[in-house]
Design a protein around this motif. Structure first.
Motif: not given
Lengths: 211, 246
Positions: A113, A116-117, A119-121, A123-124, A127-128, A130, B138, B168, B171, B196
């Motif tokens: 967990q 995974v969290e 790795a996802l964090a 990317l945030v 996203f922001l 963009y 997430l 997420y 996006e 967003q």
């Protein structure tokens, strides 16, 4: 009849909690409020248990009827059973040798967990950035410019270069003064909204209490 | 003034303003400030029915029995209004959440919406999807937004408690040409929602939702109470600031 009971229970519990909150510590009213909170905790635990059973039954149904995505359902079932078994073995303190005294279920949780969290964090932030770009494309208003400039200052402020110290100081000021004030404003608004919506619940007018 | 006295004063004002507002709303139409998200919701439901597509509503980590209880209740009321309008469609709304205690509330909300339109036979508990990841996850956001994309939803409505994971959803909504209406009762999530979302809901606007969508006098009364309390807080801040300056 059921609606009446639900409404009456909610109103009585709400009023009890308010009285308990306003009473002195150690008073009977405070003790009754604490009992209500304990009942809520137990009910919450039962709700989670029902949720888990519901989740397992849904995925079991998908797997047995070979519905679309059944391999994922099988994976969920296998992992769920595996984690439950691991937890039981942890509680039984069955591990020996190097693993003696260890709790494997939290370790498995962290390994999967948390990775995974994390790795996802990572990317945030993209996203922001963009999102800020898209915000400007939607329309160049004063508020949108302010938002974008603030993001740029905050990001540049994190760069550990001596020449950019001024940005770091500006970022700290932004976080301390306007961001702090804005966050408090939002939280105050949310708090006031919670009070007024709570009044509706205390008056027994919330839809969750009636059909 | 101690905390207990302050709570009594706030509750008394809230109760009085709500009841007075409800009485006024029963006699005359109280004009409400336009909020783009609430103006769009009925149109979104109508479009979903006409175009045979789904709408995704996420309650995030709003949890019954925790500080987000009221957010969960208000969000489920808005989900009810949407589901009731969409109950005639064979493409039901998709509801996602990450707190187990909110699962029965969400399922019951949809059931009641279908019963209200006499379409109880078409209700499926699996319309509500629980991702058992806990608060601000997430992984929940990645899973739920992926499910929404697979389910061909054309609008995502995020209400309640979200943190950075809201990015997420946003996006994914952009990538799949979805309309995004977003709110969070957490400042971090709220900032992302503003950046967003096409039509963000800010702070306490969530709690005014039932009044905008139902126009019931008591709901309008709570909006009046909210405004009264807001102005009192503003005056209190100004007064204490002036007092400190002088």
């Amino acid at each position: 009849m059921l609606n009446f009971l639900a409404t009456a229970t909610a109103m009585i519990a709400g009023v009890t909690m308010v009285i308990g909150l306003l009473s002195d510590p150690g008073s009977d009213a405070r003790a009754v409020a604490a009992l209500v909170i304990q009942l809520v905790a137990v009910t919450g635990a039962i709700a989670v248990l029902l949720g888990i059973l519901n989740l397992l039954s849904v995925h079991l149904g998908r797997f047995t009827h070979a519905e679309r995505g059944w391999p994922y359902s099988l994976l969920v079932l296998v992992v769920a059973v595996g984690v439950i078994v691991l937890r039981i073995l942890d509680r039984a303190a069955i591990w020996s040798g190097d693993l003696e005294g260890e709790q494997l279920s939290p370790r498995v949780f962290e390994a999967v967990q948390v990775s995974v969290e994390s790795a996802l964090a990572a990317l945030v932030v993209f996203f922001l950035v963009y999102a800020a770009f898209r915000l400007m494309r939607r329309g160049v208003t004063g508020w949108n410019v302010l938002f974008t400039v603030t993001i740029v200052v905050a990001l540049v402020g994190w760069i550990p270069l001596e020449d950019l110290d001024v940005f770091a100081e500006l970022r700290e000021w932004l976080v301390r003064v306007p961001v702090g004030a804005g966050a408090r404003g939002i939280l105050l608004g949310v708090g006031l909204g919670t009070v007024t919506a709570g009044v509706r619940v205390l008056l027994g007018q919330d839809r969750s209490l009636r059909d | 003034m101690n905390d207990s006295a302050l709570i009594i004063v706030v509750l008394t004002i809230a109760f009085s303003a709500t009841l007075i507002g409800a009485v006024i709303a029963r006699r005359v139409a109280v004009p409400l400030r336009p909020i783009a998200a609430y103006q769009a919701l009925p149109e979104i439901a109508a479009d979903a029915v006409e175009s045979a597509r789904r709408v995704h509503v996420s309650l995030g980590s709003s949890a019954v029995g925790e500080p987000g209880t009221v957010s969960a209740l208000v969000s489920s009321e808005i989900a009810y209004q949407l589901a009731e309008r969409m109950a005639i469609s064979p493409y039901p709304p998709l509801v996602t959440l990450s707190q187990g205690t909110t699962l029965p509330l969400a399922q019951d909300t949809l059931r009641r919406a279908y019963e209200a339109r006499q379409r109880a036979a078409y209700f499926r508990p699996t319309q509500v999807t629980w991702y058992p990841q806990g608060p601000r996850s997430l992984a929940f956001a990645a899973g739920a937004s992926s499910l929404a994309a697979d389910s061909d939803v054309f609008t995502s409505i995020l209400l309640g408690r979200f943190g950075a994971e809201l990015a997420y959803f946003g996006e994914s909504a952009v990538r799949h040409d979805q309309i995004l209406i977003a709110h969070s009762d957490q400042p971090g999530g709220q900032a992302i929602a503003y950046a967003q979302s096409d039509r963000p809901l800010l702070g306490e606007e969530l709690y005014a939702g039932p009044a905008y969508l139902t126009r019931r006098p008591l709901h309008v009364g709570t909006v009046v109470a909210l405004d009264v309390l807001r102005w009192l807080v503003i005056l209190a801040i100004l007064f204490t600031a002036l007092q400190a300056a002088l």
